[in-house]
Design a protein around this motif. Structure first.
Motif, PDB file in Angstrom:
ATOM      1  N   ALA A   1     -16.148  69.345 139.879  1.00 28.53           N
ATOM      2  CA  ALA A   1     -14.900  68.609 140.062  1.00 28.53           C
ATOM      3  C   ALA A   1     -15.160  67.117 140.165  1.00 28.53           C
ATOM      4  N   ALA A   2     -14.221  66.330 139.650  1.00 32.29           N
ATOM      5  CA  ALA A   2     -14.313  64.875 139.776  1.00 32.29           C
ATOM      6  C   ALA A   2     -14.067  64.479 141.229  1.00 32.29           C
ATOM      7  N   ASP A   3     -14.425  63.244 141.561  1.00 27.76           N
ATOM      8  CA  ASP A   3     -14.258  62.771 142.931  1.00 27.76           C
ATOM      9  C   ASP A   3     -12.788  62.607 143.299  1.00 27.76           C
ATOM     10  N   GLU A   4     -11.940  62.350 142.298  1.00 23.56           N
ATOM     11  CA  GLU A   4     -10.542  62.076 142.589  1.00 23.56           C
ATOM     12  C   GLU A   4      -9.664  63.302 142.382  1.00 23.56           C
ATOM     13  N   ILE A   5      -8.597  63.371 143.175  1.00 24.54           N
ATOM     14  CA  ILE A   5      -7.554  64.377 142.996  1.00 24.54           C
ATOM     15  C   ILE A   5      -6.244  63.603 142.851  1.00 24.54           C
ATOM     16  N   PRO A   6      -5.492  63.744 141.753  1.00 23.62           N
ATOM     17  CA  PRO A   6      -5.816  64.601 140.618  1.00 23.62           C
ATOM     18  C   PRO A   6      -6.879  63.999 139.693  1.00 23.62           C
ATOM     19  N   GLU A   7      -7.415  64.833 138.834  1.00 24.81           N
ATOM     20  CA  GLU A   7      -8.370  64.373 137.825  1.00 24.81           C
ATOM     21  C   GLU A   7      -7.585  63.941 136.593  1.00 24.81           C
ATOM     22  N   ARG A   8      -7.849  62.729 136.123  1.00 23.21           N
ATOM     23  CA  ARG A   8      -7.066  62.153 135.031  1.00 23.21           C
ATOM     24  C   ARG A   8      -7.830  62.210 133.708  1.00 23.21           C
ATOM     25  N   ILE A   9      -7.113  62.619 132.650  1.00 28.83           N
ATOM     26  CA  ILE A   9      -7.702  62.745 131.315  1.00 28.83           C
ATOM     27  C   ILE A   9      -7.141  61.646 130.416  1.00 28.83           C
ATOM     28  N   GLU A  10      -8.011  60.999 129.665  1.00 27.92           N
ATOM     29  CA  GLU A  10      -7.625  59.863 128.821  1.00 27.92           C
ATOM     30  C   GLU A  10      -6.594  60.238 127.765  1.00 27.92           C
ATOM     31  N   CYS A  11      -5.618  59.352 127.572  1.00 26.19           N
ATOM     32  CA  CYS A  11      -4.616  59.496 126.517  1.00 26.19           C
ATOM     33  C   CYS A  11      -5.029  58.597 125.345  1.00 26.19           C
ATOM     34  N   PRO A  12      -5.368  59.166 124.199  1.00 26.86           N
ATOM     35  CA  PRO A  12      -5.856  58.345 123.079  1.00 26.86           C
ATOM     36  C   PRO A  12      -4.728  57.598 122.365  1.00 26.86           C
ATOM     37  N   LEU A  13      -5.046  56.419 121.856  1.00 30.39           N
ATOM     38  CA  LEU A  13      -4.107  55.640 121.051  1.00 30.39           C
ATOM     39  C   LEU A  13      -4.140  56.169 119.624  1.00 30.39           C
ATOM     40  N   ILE A  14      -2.967  56.553 119.095  1.00 29.46           N
ATOM     41  CA  ILE A  14      -2.859  57.015 117.712  1.00 29.46           C
ATOM     42  C   ILE A  14      -2.167  55.906 116.927  1.00 29.46           C
ATOM     43  N   GLU A  15      -2.910  55.241 116.065  1.00 27.25           N
ATOM     44  CA  GLU A  15      -2.379  54.091 115.331  1.00 27.25           C
ATOM     45  C   GLU A  15      -1.735  54.513 114.017  1.00 27.25           C
ATOM     46  N   ARG A  16      -0.492  54.055 113.825  1.00 26.90           N
ATOM     47  CA  ARG A  16       0.201  54.295 112.564  1.00 26.90           C
ATOM     48  C   ARG A  16       0.684  52.944 112.038  1.00 26.90           C
ATOM     49  N   GLY A  17       1.975  52.824 111.716  1.00 25.89           N
ATOM     50  CA  GLY A  17       2.392  51.571 111.071  1.00 25.89           C
ATOM     51  C   GLY A  17       3.405  50.743 111.803  1.00 25.89           C
ATOM     52  N   SER A  18       3.589  50.956 113.116  1.00 28.28           N
ATOM     53  CA  SER A  18       4.689  50.280 113.804  1.00 28.28           C
ATOM     54  C   SER A  18       4.278  49.020 114.556  1.00 28.28           C
ATOM     55  N   VAL A  19       3.032  48.575 114.374  1.00 27.67           N
ATOM     56  CA  VAL A  19       2.547  47.376 115.061  1.00 27.67           C
ATOM     57  C   VAL A  19       2.004  46.389 114.035  1.00 27.67           C
ATOM     58  N   ALA A  20       2.449  45.147 114.154  1.00 29.35           N
ATOM     59  CA  ALA A  20       1.944  44.070 113.288  1.00 29.35           C
ATOM     60  C   ALA A  20       2.005  42.775 114.097  1.00 29.35           C
ATOM     61  N   ALA A  21       1.425  41.736 113.551  1.00 30.39           N
ATOM     62  CA  ALA A  21       1.485  40.427 114.192  1.00 30.39           C
ATOM     63  C   ALA A  21       2.927  39.948 114.250  1.00 30.39           C
ATOM     64  N   PRO A  22       3.257  39.114 115.235  1.00 28.43           N
ATOM     65  CA  PRO A  22       4.618  38.555 115.284  1.00 28.43           C
ATOM     66  C   PRO A  22       4.983  37.895 113.969  1.00 28.43           C
ATOM     67  N   ARG A  23       6.249  37.949 113.617  1.00 23.57           N
ATOM     68  CA  ARG A  23       6.704  37.458 112.328  1.00 23.57           C
ATOM     69  C   ARG A  23       6.331  35.996 112.109  1.00 23.57           C
ATOM     70  N   GLY A  24       5.804  35.699 110.943  1.00 19.53           N
ATOM     71  CA  GLY A  24       5.444  34.326 110.615  1.00 19.53           C
ATOM     72  C   GLY A  24       4.120  33.895 111.211  1.00 19.53           C
ATOM     73  N   GLY A  25       3.396  34.864 111.857  1.00 19.82           N
ATOM     74  CA  GLY A  25       2.121  34.554 112.438  1.00 19.82           C
ATOM     75  C   GLY A  25       2.198  33.843 113.782  1.00 19.82           C
ATOM     76  N   ARG A  26       3.452  33.604 114.277  1.00 22.80           N
ATOM     77  CA  ARG A  26       3.589  32.925 115.551  1.00 22.80           C
ATOM     78  C   ARG A  26       3.213  33.852 116.704  1.00 22.80           C
ATOM     79  N   VAL A  27       2.882  33.291 117.827  1.00 22.45           N
ATOM     80  CA  VAL A  27       2.616  34.100 119.003  1.00 22.45           C
ATOM     81  C   VAL A  27       3.930  34.511 119.622  1.00 22.45           C
ATOM     82  N   GLY A  28       4.087  35.826 119.877  1.00 21.78           N
ATOM     83  CA  GLY A  28       5.360  36.316 120.359  1.00 21.78           C
ATOM     84  C   GLY A  28       5.624  35.945 121.799  1.00 21.78           C
TER      85      GLY A  28
END
Length: 348
Positions: free
Chosen positions: A321-348
Motif C-alpha cells: 500500500a502507498a503511504d497515503e489514503i486514498p491512493e491516487r492514480i495519474e490521469c494522462p493527458l490525451i492530446e487531440r486538436g482543441s488546443v492551439a496558440a492564442p490567435r495571431g500569436g499573441r499571449v492570451g
C-alpha cells in the motif's frame, strides 16, 4: 457433542449459533489477514462451525494461501456504465492473474439491493470486497463490511479507515491547465462540474490543480474567470456565453468534464467562434463516445479506470500500500486538436 445434521449448514446458521455477525464468521472461516477478531470470538465461531458440521465452499480459498477463490465487487452503476465499466475489466484481469474470480454486483444505487448483494457475497465466503462508485466522492462504507478486507474504488471512505484508490484530480487539473499555458495562453477560464462548497473531490481537486498551475506560471488567479457548473452540456453552453461576453474574454477554457466542453463548443459555434482558432478548450474524463468525435477532437484528461481497478484488487491481494489514503492514480493527458496558440500569436 450432538450428531451432525445430514445437510450442510450455512454461514448464517453458524453466525446465529456463535452470536456474531455473518461478516465475522466469514473473516474467521476464511482466515482473512488483517482482521481484528478477538481470539475468544474466533474460538466460538470455530466451535459453532464444528458443532453444525459446516463445510466451506470449495470455490472459496483464502488469500493467505494464494489459491483460487472469490473476490466481491459491489458498484452503484459502474458495471453498466459504458465508461467506468472499464474499472471492472481492470479488477477482473488483476484477480485472474492470481487465479481469483471476481463476483460483480451492480446495485444501481439502491441501498436495499446493496445490502442484499453484500449479504449474498458474504454467503459466498468472498476473501475481500472492492466497493466502487461511478464518480469520485466521499461515501460511507457499509457496516456489514467492517473487518472484512475492503478497498474503496473511485471514491473515498468518509471515515478515512478503508484503503481507497482514486484518480489524481489535483494533478489532472494541473496538467490540463499546463497544456493551455504551454500553448501560450494566460487568460484561462475554468468551468467546474460542481460548487467548491459541495466538497466534491473531483470539483475541488480539479479546481485546485488549475489554480496551482496558474501560480506556478506566474499568472494571477482571477475568480471572475471561474464558473461553477453542473457537469452538463447546458451548463457549459451558458457559462461559455457569459465568459465570452466579458470585456476581456478568455482565450482558453478548461472544462472540468467532457460534457461541459461539448456545451462550450456549441456556445462558441453560436458566437461564430472556432475551436481552437479563437478559443482553446481542454476537457476532463476522455469519454470515448464523445471526446474523439467533437470537431476538432477534444484534448482531455483520461480517467485511469483500468489501472484503478487493477490496483484495488492488487491491494486486496496483499500488494504494498502507498503511504497515503486514498491512493491516487495519474490521469494522462490525451492530446487531440482543441488546443492551439492564442490567435495571431499573441499571449492570451
Amino acid at each position: 457433542m450432538t450428531p451432525r445434521p445430514a445437510r450442510i449448514a450455512t454461514m448464517n446458521e453458524v453466525a446465529a449459533a456463535a452470536g456474531v455477525s455473518q461478516a465475522t464468521v466469514s473473516l474467521v472461516l476464511n482466515k482473512a489477514g488483517g482482521s481484528r477478531v478477538a481470539e475468544a470470538t474466533r474460538q466460538r465461531v470455530l466451535e459453532a462451525a464444528e458443532e453444525l458440521g459446516y463445510r466451506p465452499n470449495a470455490a472459496a480459498k483464502t488469500l493467505r494461501k494464494g489459491a483460487a477463490g472469490l473476490i466481491g465487487f459491489v458498484g452503484d452503476v459502474v458495471a453498466s456504465s459504458p465508461f467506468a465499466g472499464r474499472i471492472v475489466e481492470g479488477a477482473q484481469a488483476r484477480a485472474w492473474d492470481d487465479g481469483m474470480l471476481l463476483l460483480t454486483v451492480n446495485t444501481g444505487g439502491d441501498e436495499r439491493l446493496e445490502a442484499a448483494a453484500i449479504d449474498a457475497l458474504l454467503a459466498q465466503r468472498v476473501a475481500g470486497i472492492v466497493y466502487a462508485s461511478m464518480y469520485h466522492r466521499r461515501l460511507t462504507v457499509p457496516e456489514a463490511l467492517e473487518g472484512l478486507p475492503t478497498v474503496v474504488l473511485n471514491s473515498e471512505d468518509a471515515a478515512g479507515r478503508a484503503r481507497a484508490v482514486v484518480p489524481d484530480e489535483f494533478e489532472g487539473g494541473r496538467a490540463a491547465t499546463r497544456a493551455l499555458l504551454e500553448a501560450g495562453h494566460r487568460r484561462i477560464a475554468m468551468i467546474n462540474i460542481e460548487t467548491l462548497a459541495s466538497g466534491l473531490p473531483a470539483a475541488v481537486g480539479r479546481h485546485d490543480g488549475y489554480r496551482s498551475a496558474l501560480g506556478d506560471a506566474g499568472v494571477a488567479y482571477d475568480r471572475r474567470l471561474v464558473r461553477e457548473g453542473d457537469g452538463n452540456p447546458q451548463g457549459g453552453f451558458d457559462h461559455t456565453l457569459a465568459l465570452m461576453s466579458a470585456a476581456s474574454p478568455p482565450t482558453a477554457i478548461f472544462c472540468a468534464n467532457d460534457r461541459t466542453a461539448w456545451g462550450a463548443y456549441q456556445a462558441l459555434e453560436t458566437l461564430g467562434l472556432e475551436v481552437p482558432r479563437d478559443v482553446s478548450i481542454v476537457g476532463f474524463d476522455n469519454q470515448e463516445t464523445l471526446a474523439p468525435f467533437l470537431r476538432p477532437g477534444l484534448t482531455t484528461l483520461g480517467l485511469p479506470f483500468v489501472e484503478m481497478g487493477r490496483r484495488a484488487v492488487d491491494l486486496l491481494l496483499g500488494g504494498h500500500a502507498a503511504d497515503e489514503i486514498p491512493e491516487r492514480i495519474e490521469c494522462p493527458l490525451i492530446e487531440r486538436g482543441s488546443v492551439a496558440a492564442p490567435r495571431g500569436g499573441r499571449v492570451g
